[in-house]
Design an enzyme around this catalytic site. Structure first.
Site, PDB file in Angstrom:
ATOM      1  N   LYS A  85      23.098 127.967  88.715  1.00 44.00           N
ATOM      2  CA  LYS A  85      23.948 128.696  87.574  1.00 44.00           C
ATOM      3  C   LYS A  85      24.572 129.817  88.126  1.00 44.00           C
ATOM      4  CE  LYS A  85      20.473 131.693  85.766  1.00 44.00           C
ATOM      5  NZ  LYS A  85      21.458 133.729  86.320  1.00 44.00           N
ATOM      6  N   ASP A  86      24.611 130.419  88.511  1.00 39.20           N
ATOM      7  CA  ASP A  86      25.203 130.692  89.588  1.00 39.20           C
ATOM      8  C   ASP A  86      26.490 130.846  90.329  1.00 39.20           C
ATOM      9  OD1 ASP A  86      23.202 133.117  88.412  1.00 39.20           O
ATOM     10  OD2 ASP A  86      22.720 133.631  90.891  1.00 39.20           O
ATOM     11  N   ARG A 130      26.555 134.165  77.015  1.00 43.36           N
ATOM     12  CA  ARG A 130      25.676 133.371  76.545  1.00 43.36           C
ATOM     13  C   ARG A 130      24.753 133.283  75.762  1.00 43.36           C
ATOM     14  NH1 ARG A 130      21.423 130.009  77.671  1.00 43.36           N
ATOM     15  NH2 ARG A 130      21.572 131.643  79.525  1.00 43.36           N
ATOM     16  N   ARG A 131      23.749 133.966  76.175  1.00 46.11           N
ATOM     17  CA  ARG A 131      22.787 134.444  75.934  1.00 46.11           C
ATOM     18  C   ARG A 131      22.884 135.392  74.180  1.00 46.11           C
ATOM     19  NH1 ARG A 131      19.610 135.296  81.375  1.00 46.11           N
ATOM     20  NH2 ARG A 131      18.433 133.725  81.879  1.00 46.11           N
ATOM     21  N   ARG A 148      20.907 144.930  83.197  1.00 44.38           N
ATOM     22  CA  ARG A 148      21.449 144.245  85.136  1.00 44.38           C
ATOM     23  C   ARG A 148      20.106 144.940  85.574  1.00 44.38           C
ATOM     24  NH1 ARG A 148      26.423 144.338  86.624  1.00 44.38           N
ATOM     25  NH2 ARG A 148      24.954 143.041  88.850  1.00 44.38           N
ATOM     26  N   ARG A 154      14.367 144.839  85.653  1.00 41.00           N
ATOM     27  CA  ARG A 154      14.659 144.205  84.042  1.00 41.00           C
ATOM     28  C   ARG A 154      13.281 144.429  83.514  1.00 41.00           C
ATOM     29  NH1 ARG A 154      17.867 138.371  85.092  1.00 41.00           N
ATOM     30  NH2 ARG A 154      17.811 139.261  87.379  1.00 41.00           N
ATOM     31  N   CYS A 239      30.691 132.790  83.805  1.00 41.20           N
ATOM     32  CA  CYS A 239      30.089 132.926  82.022  1.00 41.20           C
ATOM     33  C   CYS A 239      30.397 133.982  81.177  1.00 41.20           C
ATOM     34  CB  CYS A 239      28.970 133.750  83.140  1.00 41.20           C
ATOM     35  SG  CYS A 239      29.243 135.314  83.935  1.00 41.20           S
TER      36      CYS A 239
END
Length: 298
Positions: A85-86, A130-131, A148, A154, A239
């Site tokens: 996904k990165d 997105r989230r 971050r 996190r 993203c």
């Protein structure tokens, strides 16, 4: 082990990245009897983890991969491991995505509280546009703040009375799934392209490493992630745009949002009409889905 020299694997130094890289190294060793050495690389994404700077403002997806890729291109390493996904939708010149390992869970999860239990106006921390867009589409009352840092950092930043959003796969690889309060439904909260998959790159002209990585390439995961990446590539974005695409069975589920207008569109595209092994047709379906969503969102 063979008499061949060890394969040098470039990886970020975070706990999650090292866990993913060690898992890939173990697959290579067991599949090829070839030894693997890890080469840790510091990326701009890692170096700004504590700055509370939005990910999209420092380069989006590429901030976690470019320096790792450079280590392969300049010969300091033979292969590189990334969270799929990165990865930007365009493969870097001179490199090839030689393996996609079997996908873990693709879901996003909430930690701190379940969505329905969050009070009116509660705070949710996430660095993903997105989230935020997806959660805001069902709970427009929520307040959002940046998130971050590495996994442990996190997990220590859950807002009072609120929650944080993370990828379930990251918690699986670190055996931290006991921290999850809610697994978000894949159809309602479509994940990022490639989420849950680990991708392995090497130099295009390095036939030795390409051959070694073929032994760990998971065909079904590759088929699905390639469709998702074709969808993202047609949008020409990473993203910085609230976009999601995920293949479930024979269907591609997609999401696109314009947060400044509080608008979003979703679609489900049937892939079953295409021949199972007709890669070009499957990718073309994904690209058409991207154009359709763009037209609908205006």
């Amino acid at each position: 082990m063979t008499d061949l020299p060890p394969l040098r694997l470039a990886t970020r130094g975070s706990r999650q990245a090292l866990a993913q890289s060690n898992a890939v190294a173990s697959l290579i060793r067991s599949s090829t009897e070839r030894d693997v050495e890890l080469v840790e690389i510091s990326t701009i994404g890692d170096r700004t983890q504590g700055d509370n700077v939005p990910l999209h403002s420092i380069g989006g997806q590429g901030v976690f991969v470019k320096e790792v890729q450079r280590a392969v291109l300049d010969g300091r390493a033979d292969l590189a491991v990334h969270s799929a996904k990165d990865l930007p939708s365009d493969t870097a010149e001179g490199l090839v995505l030689a393996a996609f390992t079997e996908r873990r869970s693709s879901n996003d999860v909430l930690i701190g509280a379940e969505l329905d239990d969050l009070a009116l106006g509660a705070t949710v921390a996430s660095g993903s546009v997105r989230r935020r867009a997806q959660l805001a589409s069902v709970r427009p009352d929520l307040e959002f703040v940046e998130l971050r840092g590495n996994i442990d950092s996190r997990l220590s930043k859950i807002p009072d009375g609120g929650a944080i959003v993370m990828a379930m796969a990251a918690l699986e690889i670190l055996e931290l799934t006991d921290r999850i309060d809610q697994v978000l439904d894949l159809e309602a909260f479509i994940p990022a392209v490639g989420q849950g998959c680990v991708a392995v790159e090497c130099r295009l002209d390095d036939s030795d490493t390409v051959g070694a990585l073929a032994a760990i390439d998971h065909l079904e995961t590759r088929r699905r992630v390639e469709v998702e990446r074709a969808f993202l590539g047609e949008l020409g974005s990473g993203c910085s745009l609230p976009v999601a695409g995920h293949v479930m069975g024979d269907r591609l589920h997609v999401f696109l949002a314009a947060p400044e207008r509080n608008e979003h569109v979703t679609d489900v595209v049937d892939l079953s009409t295409e021949l199972p092994d007709d890669r070009a047709s499957r990718l073309d379906v994904a690209r058409r889905a991207a154009r359709t969503l763009q037209d609908r969102l205006g």
